[in-house]
Design an enzyme around this catalytic site. Structure first.
Site, mmCIF file in Angstrom:
data_model
loop_
_atom_site.group_PDB
_atom_site.id
_atom_site.type_symbol
_atom_site.label_atom_id
_atom_site.label_comp_id
_atom_site.label_asym_id
_atom_site.label_seq_id
_atom_site.Cartn_x
_atom_site.Cartn_y
_atom_site.Cartn_z
ATOM 1 N N ASP A 153 35.908 31.268 40.630
ATOM 2 C CA ASP A 153 37.257 30.701 40.593
ATOM 3 C C ASP A 153 37.978 31.128 41.870
ATOM 4 O O ASP A 153 38.121 32.327 42.136
ATOM 5 C CB ASP A 153 38.003 31.201 39.350
ATOM 6 C CG ASP A 153 39.339 30.491 39.160
ATOM 7 O OD1 ASP A 153 39.940 30.086 40.171
ATOM 8 O OD2 ASP A 153 39.782 30.352 37.999
ATOM 9 N N ARG A 189 54.351 42.006 41.726
ATOM 10 C CA ARG A 189 53.347 41.302 42.516
ATOM 11 C C ARG A 189 54.024 40.539 43.655
ATOM 12 O O ARG A 189 54.987 39.800 43.429
ATOM 13 C CB ARG A 189 52.626 40.331 41.574
ATOM 14 C CG ARG A 189 51.375 39.706 42.126
ATOM 15 C CD ARG A 189 50.668 38.933 41.048
ATOM 16 N NE ARG A 189 51.404 37.711 40.689
ATOM 17 C CZ ARG A 189 50.827 36.579 40.289
ATOM 18 N NH1 ARG A 189 49.497 36.521 40.147
ATOM 19 N NH2 ARG A 189 51.537 35.528 39.981
ATOM 20 N N TYR A 225 48.081 24.216 43.587
ATOM 21 C CA TYR A 225 49.535 24.459 43.716
ATOM 22 C C TYR A 225 49.886 25.872 44.149
ATOM 23 O O TYR A 225 51.050 26.214 44.238
ATOM 24 C CB TYR A 225 50.254 24.119 42.403
ATOM 25 C CG TYR A 225 49.712 24.807 41.166
ATOM 26 C CD1 TYR A 225 50.029 26.137 40.900
ATOM 27 C CD2 TYR A 225 48.905 24.131 40.266
ATOM 28 C CE1 TYR A 225 49.530 26.773 39.774
ATOM 29 C CE2 TYR A 225 48.402 24.755 39.144
ATOM 30 C CZ TYR A 225 48.723 26.075 38.897
ATOM 31 O OH TYR A 225 48.228 26.708 37.790
ATOM 32 N N LYS A 226 48.894 26.711 44.398
ATOM 33 C CA LYS A 226 49.193 28.072 44.851
ATOM 34 C C LYS A 226 49.233 28.064 46.385
ATOM 35 O O LYS A 226 50.116 27.453 46.960
ATOM 36 C CB LYS A 226 48.169 29.038 44.264
ATOM 37 C CG LYS A 226 48.335 29.150 42.740
ATOM 38 C CD LYS A 226 47.268 29.970 42.055
ATOM 39 C CE LYS A 226 47.571 30.035 40.552
ATOM 40 N NZ LYS A 226 46.424 30.485 39.774
ATOM 41 N N PHE A 257 41.734 36.060 34.865
ATOM 42 C CA PHE A 257 42.892 35.289 34.401
ATOM 43 C C PHE A 257 42.589 34.733 33.006
ATOM 44 O O PHE A 257 41.511 34.174 32.773
ATOM 45 C CB PHE A 257 43.154 34.145 35.390
ATOM 46 C CG PHE A 257 44.456 33.450 35.184
ATOM 47 C CD1 PHE A 257 45.633 33.988 35.675
ATOM 48 C CD2 PHE A 257 44.514 32.247 34.499
ATOM 49 C CE1 PHE A 257 46.845 33.336 35.485
ATOM 50 C CE2 PHE A 257 45.719 31.594 34.304
ATOM 51 C CZ PHE A 257 46.900 32.140 34.804
HETATM 52 C C1 LIG Z 1 46.394 30.148 38.480
HETATM 53 C C2 LIG Z 1 45.058 30.289 37.880
HETATM 54 C C3 LIG Z 1 44.581 29.325 36.997
HETATM 55 C C4 LIG Z 1 45.487 28.176 36.607
HETATM 56 O O1 LIG Z 1 44.868 27.252 35.803
HETATM 57 P P1 LIG Z 1 45.657 25.912 35.437
HETATM 58 O O2 LIG Z 1 44.666 25.101 34.739
HETATM 59 O O3 LIG Z 1 46.179 25.330 36.705
HETATM 60 O O4 LIG Z 1 46.824 26.293 34.583
HETATM 61 C C5 LIG Z 1 43.304 29.466 36.498
HETATM 62 N N1 LIG Z 1 42.521 30.518 36.850
HETATM 63 C C6 LIG Z 1 42.972 31.471 37.693
HETATM 64 C C7 LIG Z 1 42.090 32.611 38.066
HETATM 65 C C8 LIG Z 1 44.250 31.394 38.216
HETATM 66 O O5 LIG Z 1 44.697 32.333 39.041
#
Ligand SMILES: *Cc1c(COP(=O)(O)O)cnc(C)c1O
Length: 428
Positions: free
Chosen positions: A199, A387, A224-225, A127
Site C-alpha cells: 500500500d 502528526r 488525495y494525499k 491502517f
Molecule cells: C489513507 C489510507 C487509505 C485510505 O483508503 P480509502 O479507501 O481512500 O478511504 C488506505 N490505506 C492506507 C494505508 C491509507 O493511509
C-alpha cells in the site's frame, strides 16, 4: 542553533520554491496535513469547470471519444507510473484505495489457492481499512490473517515461513511515518514463497518508490494525499507484468472486459492492466486528480525528467530534519517524544511526536493558530500522536520555523488546556 534568518536563506536558495505557485493556500495557514488531504492545485477549479461546462455540457456523450474520457484511467495511470518506479501501461487510476486493495488481495490469494499456504501477514499497526478488508477476504477465501510487529519480519525467527501466502504491508506507516525497505522485504517474502501487496498511500508523491526494481507483486495507492487529487480522488492499482495475464478481477465489470463495446454475455478480461477497472469511471474526479498529478510531475524539471521524486525527496528530508532539530531545541522538556525514525532510509515525509497527555488538544490549539496538522490516537504500545506531514511542493523552511514556534508557544503557555481545544470533533 538554527535561526529564522537561516531558514529564510534556505528558502532563498531552494530550487523548488516556485512550485508553491501551483497551489491555492488560504492566507495565514501553514499546512502540515498534505499526507491526509493534499491542497488545491490552482489549475483544478478551471479544469473541473471546463469538464463540467464544456465536455459534459456541450460535448455530452460525444466526449467519451472527443475528450478522450474513455482512456483517462490509463492515461493518468501512466503519470502515476513515473512517480512509483513503474512502466507505462502498468497502472490504472480508479476506485478507492480500499476497493483496489480488495481487488489485488483477492488476486494474490487466488494465485496462492492451491499452494497449501493459509496465512496473510500484515502489521498490527497498519491502517485499519487495510486490515478490515483483509479480515473479510480471509474469512471468505479460507485464509487466516496474522498480525505482527515489523521486527518479526527479520532474523532466524521471521514469520515469513512456508505457511505465508501473502505479505501485505503499507510502505510508509500512516501514524509513525516509518518506511519499510521494499526491496529487501520483497526479496525475503519471495524467498519464503509469498507474494507481496504494497500500500503506497503515504508513499506516492511523498518518497521515491521503485516497484519494478523491488520486484514487488501488487501495489495500490491513494490519489488525495500527496498526489493532491482532491477529497475522495480515484486511487491507483499496479501489478507486476509477470502477473498481469493471471490477475483475477473479483469485480468483473464491463470496463475491465477485453472488448466492452461488443456487449457479449460473458466476461473476458482485458489482457493487461485494464482489467482492474470495474464500471464507468468518475470523469470529473479523474480531471481533478490529473491536476494534482501534474503538480507533482512539475518537479521533473528539477531532476532531468525522471519523475521529480529525487528532487522532492531531498527537500522533504531537509524539511523534516529541520523540524526535528527545531522541536528538540525549542520544545525540550515539554514531554514530546519523536516517533518517526531519524534514519533517512526509514523515514517517510512526515514527523510524528507522541505525548502522554494532551496530543489532541495541542493539535486543536495549533489549528486555531493556522498550523494544520492532525492527531492520531495511540494504542497499548504508543501514546497519542501529533502528526505533521511535510509536502516539499508547497512548504518552505520558514514555514517549518513558524510551525515549531507556534508549537512551543502552545506548550509553554498551556493554551492547549482550554476547554474548547479538548472537545473531540467527528473527524480527527
Ligand atoms: C489513507 C489510507 C487509505 C485510505 O483508503 P480509502 O479507501 O481512500 O478511504 C488506505 N490505506 C492506507 C494505508 C491509507 O493511509
Amino acid at each position: 542553533m538554527t535561526t529564522l534568518e537561516d531558514c529564510r536563506a534556505l528558502d532563498a536558495q531552494d530550487p523548488l520554491r516556485s512550485l508553491r505557485d501551483q497551489f491555492t493556500l488560504p492566507p495565514g495557514v501553514i499546512y502540515l496535513d498534505g499526507n491526509s488531504l493534499g491542497v488545491l492545485p490552482k489549475a483544478a477549479p478551471a479544469r473541473i469547470a471546463e469538464v463540467v461546462a464544456e465536455e459534459w455540457g456541450q460535448g455530452l456523450i460525444r466526449s467519451w471519444n472527443t475528450a478522450n474520457w474513455f482512456d483517462l484511467p490509463q492515461r493518468l495511470g501512466d503519470k502515476v507510473a513515473r512517480l512509483i518506479g513503474a512502466a507505462p501501461g502498468e497502472v490504472v487510476c480508479t476506485d478507492s484505495t480500499s476497493v483496489n486493495l480488495y481487488k489485488v488481495l483477492f488476486a494474490a490469494l487466488s494465485q496462492q489457492k492451491d499452494s497449501g499456504r493459509k496465512l496473510v501477514v500484515s502489521e498490527r499497526s497498519n491502517f485499519p481499512t487495510d486490515l478490515y478488508i483483509a479480515e473479510s477476504l480471509c474469512r471468505e477465501r479460507g485464509f487466516t490473517l496474522k498480525l505482527i510487529d515489523a521486527d518479526e519480519l527479520q532474523g532466524p525467527d521471521s514469520v515469513l515461513t512456508e505457511e505465508v501466502a501473502v505479505l501485505m504491508l503499507t510502505h510508509v506507516n500512516y501514524r509513525t511515518g516509518a518506511m519499510h525497505d521494499m526491496k529487501a522485504i520483497t526479496a525475503a517474502a519471495h524467498a519464503a514463497g509469498a507474494l507481496t501487496v504494497w500500500d503506497l498511500a503515504h508513499s506516492a508523491g511523498a518518497v521515491p518508490v521503485a516497484l519494478n526494481e523491488s520486484n514487488a507483486d501488487y501495489a495500490i495507492g491513494c490519489g488525495y494525499k500527496y498526489l493532491n487529487g482532491g477529497p475522495g480522488a480515484p486511487a491507483f492499482v499496479w501489478v507486476h507484468t509477470r502477473h498481469a495475464g493471471k490477475f483475477e478481477q473479483p469485480l468483473s465489470g464491463w470496463w475491465g472486459h477485453a472488448a466492452p463495446f461488443e456487449f457479449t454475455p460473458h466476461y473476458r478480461p482485458a489482457p493487461g492492466v485494464g482489467r482492474y477497472l470495474c464500471g464507468t469511471q468518475p470523469i470529473i474526479a479523474l480531471a481533478g486528480l490529473e491536476c494534482g498529478l501534474d503538480t507533482v510531475l512539475a518537479a521533473e524539471a528539477f531532476d532531468g525528467g525522471k519523475g521529480g521524486m529525487a528532487a522532492l525527496r531531498a527537500k522533504s528530508l531537509a524539511l523534516t530534519d529541520l523540524f526535528i532539530a527545531l522541536v528538540e531545541e525549542r520544545c525540550a522538556g515539554q514531554g514530546l517524544s519523536l516517533v518517526t525514525p531519524r534514519e533517512h532510509a526509514r523515514r517517510g515525509s512526515q514527523v510524528c511526536l507522541s505525548r502522554a497527555e494532551g496530543a489532541y488538544a495541542i493539535v486543536q490549539a495549533l489549528i486555531a493558530r493556522g498550523v494544520i496538522g492532525d492527531y492520531r490516537a495511540g494504542d497499548s504500545q504508543m501514546p497519542d500522536i501529533l502528526r505533521f506531514g511535510f509536502t516539499p511542493l508547497y512548504l518552505g523552511f520558514e514555514d517549518v520555523w513558524n510551525s515549531v514556534e507556534h508549537l512551543a508557544q502552545v506548550l509553554e503557555s498551556g493554551e492547549w488546556q482550554r476547554e474548547e481545544f479538548n472537545r473531540k470533533n467527528a473527524v480527527t
